[in-house]
Design a protein around this motif. Structure first.
Motif, PDB file in Angstrom:
ATOM      1  N   ASP A   1       0.706  12.735  -2.815  1.00 17.36           N
ATOM      2  CA  ASP A   1       0.903  14.155  -2.520  1.00 17.36           C
ATOM      3  C   ASP A   1       0.528  14.526  -1.085  1.00 17.36           C
ATOM      4  O   ASP A   1       0.852  15.620  -0.632  1.00 17.36           O
ATOM      5  CB  ASP A   1       0.071  15.025  -3.471  1.00 17.36           C
ATOM      6  N   VAL A   2      -0.160  13.641  -0.382  1.00 12.44           N
ATOM      7  CA  VAL A   2      -0.647  13.950   0.962  1.00 12.44           C
ATOM      8  C   VAL A   2       0.465  13.709   1.985  1.00 12.44           C
ATOM      9  O   VAL A   2       1.089  12.640   2.004  1.00 12.44           O
ATOM     10  CB  VAL A   2      -1.887  13.101   1.305  1.00 12.44           C
ATOM     11  N   ILE A   3       0.712  14.701   2.817  1.00 10.28           N
ATOM     12  CA  ILE A   3       1.712  14.573   3.878  1.00 10.28           C
ATOM     13  C   ILE A   3       1.215  13.540   4.885  1.00 10.28           C
ATOM     14  O   ILE A   3       0.063  13.573   5.311  1.00 10.28           O
ATOM     15  CB  ILE A   3       1.973  15.933   4.553  1.00 10.28           C
ATOM     16  N   GLY A   4       2.106  12.608   5.238  1.00 13.10           N
ATOM     17  CA  GLY A   4       1.748  11.532   6.166  1.00 13.10           C
ATOM     18  C   GLY A   4       1.644  10.190   5.454  1.00 13.10           C
ATOM     19  O   GLY A   4       1.649   9.148   6.087  1.00 13.10           O
ATOM     20  N   VAL A   5       1.578  10.212   4.112  1.00 16.32           N
ATOM     21  CA  VAL A   5       1.583   8.970   3.332  1.00 16.32           C
ATOM     22  C   VAL A   5       3.044   8.646   3.048  1.00 16.32           C
ATOM     23  O   VAL A   5       3.735   9.387   2.349  1.00 16.32           O
ATOM     24  CB  VAL A   5       0.791   9.113   2.009  1.00 16.32           C
ATOM     25  N   TYR A   6       3.519   7.536   3.619  1.00 20.85           N
ATOM     26  CA  TYR A   6       4.911   7.143   3.412  1.00 20.85           C
ATOM     27  C   TYR A   6       5.073   6.402   2.093  1.00 20.85           C
ATOM     28  O   TYR A   6       6.026   6.637   1.347  1.00 20.85           O
ATOM     29  CB  TYR A   6       5.382   6.262   4.576  1.00 20.85           C
ATOM     30  N   ALA A   7       4.141   5.481   1.808  1.00 19.11           N
ATOM     31  CA  ALA A   7       4.229   4.671   0.590  1.00 19.11           C
ATOM     32  C   ALA A   7       2.845   4.151   0.239  1.00 19.11           C
ATOM     33  O   ALA A   7       1.902   4.259   1.016  1.00 19.11           O
ATOM     34  CB  ALA A   7       5.193   3.507   0.791  1.00 19.11           C
ATOM     35  N   MET A   8       2.766   3.566  -0.948  1.00 20.52           N
ATOM     36  CA  MET A   8       1.512   2.967  -1.429  1.00 20.52           C
ATOM     37  C   MET A   8       1.717   1.470  -1.580  1.00 20.52           C
ATOM     38  O   MET A   8       2.779   1.019  -1.991  1.00 20.52           O
ATOM     39  CB  MET A   8       1.116   3.567  -2.778  1.00 20.52           C
ATOM     40  N   GLY A   9       0.684   0.714  -1.262  1.00 23.36           N
ATOM     41  CA  GLY A   9       0.717  -0.735  -1.439  1.00 23.36           C
ATOM     42  C   GLY A   9       1.103  -1.448  -0.162  1.00 23.36           C
ATOM     43  O   GLY A   9       1.632  -0.860   0.772  1.00 23.36           O
ATOM     44  N   GLY A  10       0.818  -2.754  -0.139  1.00 22.28           N
ATOM     45  CA  GLY A  10       1.170  -3.593   1.002  1.00 22.28           C
ATOM     46  C   GLY A  10       2.629  -3.993   0.939  1.00 22.28           C
ATOM     47  O   GLY A  10       3.356  -3.651   0.008  1.00 22.28           O
ATOM     48  N   GLY A  11       3.072  -4.752   1.931  1.00 15.75           N
ATOM     49  CA  GLY A  11       4.467  -5.152   2.028  1.00 15.75           C
ATOM     50  C   GLY A  11       4.983  -5.886   0.811  1.00 15.75           C
ATOM     51  O   GLY A  11       6.034  -5.556   0.269  1.00 15.75           O
TER      52      GLY A  11
END
Length: 157
Positions: A52-62
């Motif tokens: 929900d936070v603006i600036g977080v594109y995705a979660m987790g590593g590659g």
């Protein structure tokens, strides 16, 4: 508690006997028994709060994102809200590790702080657990001209 009764001998005269009310179970009903919260429950709450936070594109590593993108495309598969989140839950406390990818140009320190605040608030409000730490690892930065490895995580604003 006072009870007025008559004697069985037929005298008809009332006499007073004192009985104490018996309380069964002892204590408030809400405190009877034990509630346990699985690690996965806390991971889902934290994952949704972090996204929900603006600036977080995705979660987790590659690797986790690539594997997740493949899983998302399989019929019947669904996006994993726990991707990039690991929780350790005790009886009254929880500790969380999050791995995030941020958008290029944002202040990583501010995004990490906002993620931490949002996660702590959501987990504590929903579970009643005390969140003792939220460790955040920024594993990548999403550049504006980069091709997406997977589809971006949807955010509701």
């Amino acid at each position: 508690m006072t009870d007025m009764t008559t004697t069985p001998e037929g005298g008809g005269e009332p006499h007073t006997s004192t009985r104490k009310a018996v309380r069964r179970g002892g204590g408030d009903a809400a405190t009877r028994g034990r509630t346990t919260i699985a690690d996965g429950v806390v991971e889902k709450i934290a994952g949704l709060a972090a996204r929900d936070v603006i600036g977080v594109y995705a979660m987790g590593g590659g690797f986790a994102r690539t594997l997740g993108a493949v899983r998302d495309r399989v019929p019947g598969g669904s996006k994993s809200v726990t991707r990039g989140v690991k929780a350790e839950v005790g009886e009254v406390q929880a500790a969380l590790d999050l791995e995030i990818v941020v958008d290029y140009g944002v202040s990583i320190r501010e995004v990490a702080g906002a993620v931490r605040e949002n996660v702590v608030a959501a987990v504590e409000r929903m579970t009643g657990l005390e969140v003792v730490e939220v460790n955040i690892a920024v594993s990548d930065v999403k550049l504006p001209d980069e091709e997406d490895e997977d589809e971006p995580e949807p955010r509701i604003h």
